[in-house]
Design an enzyme around this catalytic site. Sequence first.
Site, mmCIF file in Angstrom:
data_model
loop_
_atom_site.group_PDB
_atom_site.id
_atom_site.type_symbol
_atom_site.label_atom_id
_atom_site.label_comp_id
_atom_site.label_asym_id
_atom_site.label_seq_id
_atom_site.Cartn_x
_atom_site.Cartn_y
_atom_site.Cartn_z
ATOM 1 N N HIS A 212 27.969 -55.527 -25.697
ATOM 2 C CA HIS A 212 28.559 -54.709 -26.758
ATOM 3 C C HIS A 212 27.994 -55.052 -28.133
ATOM 4 O O HIS A 212 27.597 -54.182 -28.900
ATOM 5 C CB HIS A 212 30.084 -54.859 -26.770
ATOM 6 N N ASP A 213 27.987 -56.353 -28.442
ATOM 7 C CA ASP A 213 27.498 -56.781 -29.755
ATOM 8 C C ASP A 213 26.076 -57.335 -29.683
ATOM 9 O O ASP A 213 25.599 -57.928 -30.645
ATOM 10 C CB ASP A 213 28.438 -57.839 -30.342
ATOM 11 N N THR A 214 25.432 -57.165 -28.529
ATOM 12 C CA THR A 214 24.063 -57.677 -28.356
ATOM 13 C C THR A 214 23.177 -56.559 -27.825
ATOM 14 O O THR A 214 22.893 -55.626 -28.565
ATOM 15 C CB THR A 214 24.079 -58.898 -27.402
#
Length: 309
Positions: A212-214
Site C-alpha cells: 500500500h505504502d510501497t
Amino acid sequence: MALFRLSLLGLAGSVAAQTQYTSTAPAAVAKAAATALTESPTSNVAGNTFDRFVQIFLENTDYSQAIKDPNLAYLASQGISLTNYFAITHPSQPNYVAAAGANTFGISDDNFHRISSTTKTIVDLLEAKGVSWSIYQEDMPYSGFEGNWVNQVTGANDYVRKHNPLMSFDSITSNTDRLAKCKNFTMFNRDLAANKLPQWMFITPNMTNDGHDTSVTVAGQWARNWLTPLLSNPNFNIPRTLVILTFDEGSTTGTNQIYAVLLGSAVPSAKVGTTNNTRYNHYSLTKTVELNWGLGSLGQNDVGASAFF
Ligand SMILES: *[C@@H]1O[C@H](CO)[C@@H](O)[C@H](O)[C@H]1NC(C)=O
Ligand SMILES: *[C@@H]1O[C@H](CO)[C@@H](O)[C@H](O)[C@H]1NC(C)=O
Ligand SMILES: *[C@H]1O[C@@H](CO)[C@H](O)[C@@H](O)[C@@H]1NC(C)=O
C-alpha cells in the site's frame, strides 16, 4: 475517523501522496493491551475439498502489473493462477468488507463505518458449523484493537482498520469472543508454533508489506518470503490446505482485474502451474467456503458467485 493528507512529494519520486491515518494514542493502547482477551480455537470439521482456508490480501495493483512481478509470477507457478479474477469496487475498504459479508453494504470510501449487528458475516456461518476461525493482521497492537496504528518509531502507517475485513461489523465488535480472534502476527507465530491455527483465516500484512505504502515489488517479496517456509511447515500446510493470495483491488484506472493464485496442499499436483480462466471475484471467497463446509449462505452476493471448486 478523522484523516488528513500528508504530502510526501519529493520522496525519491516514488509515491506522490499518501493518506496518514490518525493513530490511537500509545497510552490507551498500552492500557487496553494489558487486559485484551486472546483466543486461539481449533477444530477439525472435514470440508468437501479442503480442511483449511487461508486468504491473504495485498494492495492496489492491476493483474497486468502483478503478474509481471518475479516473486508473484513464481508463486503463480506453484499453484493455480486465476486469470479472470476481479475486485468488487474502489477504494480498499468495501473490498475487505465484501470478503467477509458478501456485500459492500453501501460503503464507497475508506472512512469509519459501522454495519448493523443484525448483518451476518461468514463468521456466523462458520461458528454455526463449529469451523474455527481467526484473522491475523500484522502490527495490530493487541487482539480486538479497533483503531488505527502507526509505527511508534517512524510514524508510518502500519495497521489500518480499513484493511481488516471484520472490524466494521457490529456483530464482531459487540462480541468479546469474536474480538479475541482478531489477532496480530505475534499471535500468528505463536498459534503456528503451538499447532493451534484455525480452519479459516484472513491475513493482512502491514502497510509496508502489502504494498500500500510501497510497491508491488515489496508486496511480492514479502509474499514469497512469508509463504515459502509456511508451505513446507506441517503446522500451516496441513493436508487439504487451500491458500488464496490476491489483492484487494486494482488501480483506479484499470478494469479492476487482479492477481489471484490458489496454493497449498489442497491444490492437486496435476494442477500445479496451471491457469484457470473462470470469472471469479471476492464474492467467490464466501461462496467457496460455504460450499466446502455446507454452511448455507449469507443471502447476499455470495448466492450468485462462482466457487473455486
Ligand atoms: C500482539 O497481540 C498480543 C495479544 O494482545 C499482544 O500481547 C502483543 O503485544 C501484540 N504484538 C505486537 C507486536 O503488537
Ligand atoms: C511492517 O513489518 C515489517 C516486518 O515484517 C517491518 O520491517 C516494517 O517496518 C513494518 N512497517 C511499519 C510501517 O511498521
Ligand atoms: C476452474 O475451472 C472451472 C471450469 O473449468 C472448474 O469448474 C473449476 O473446478 C476450476 N477450479 C480449479 C480450482 O481448478
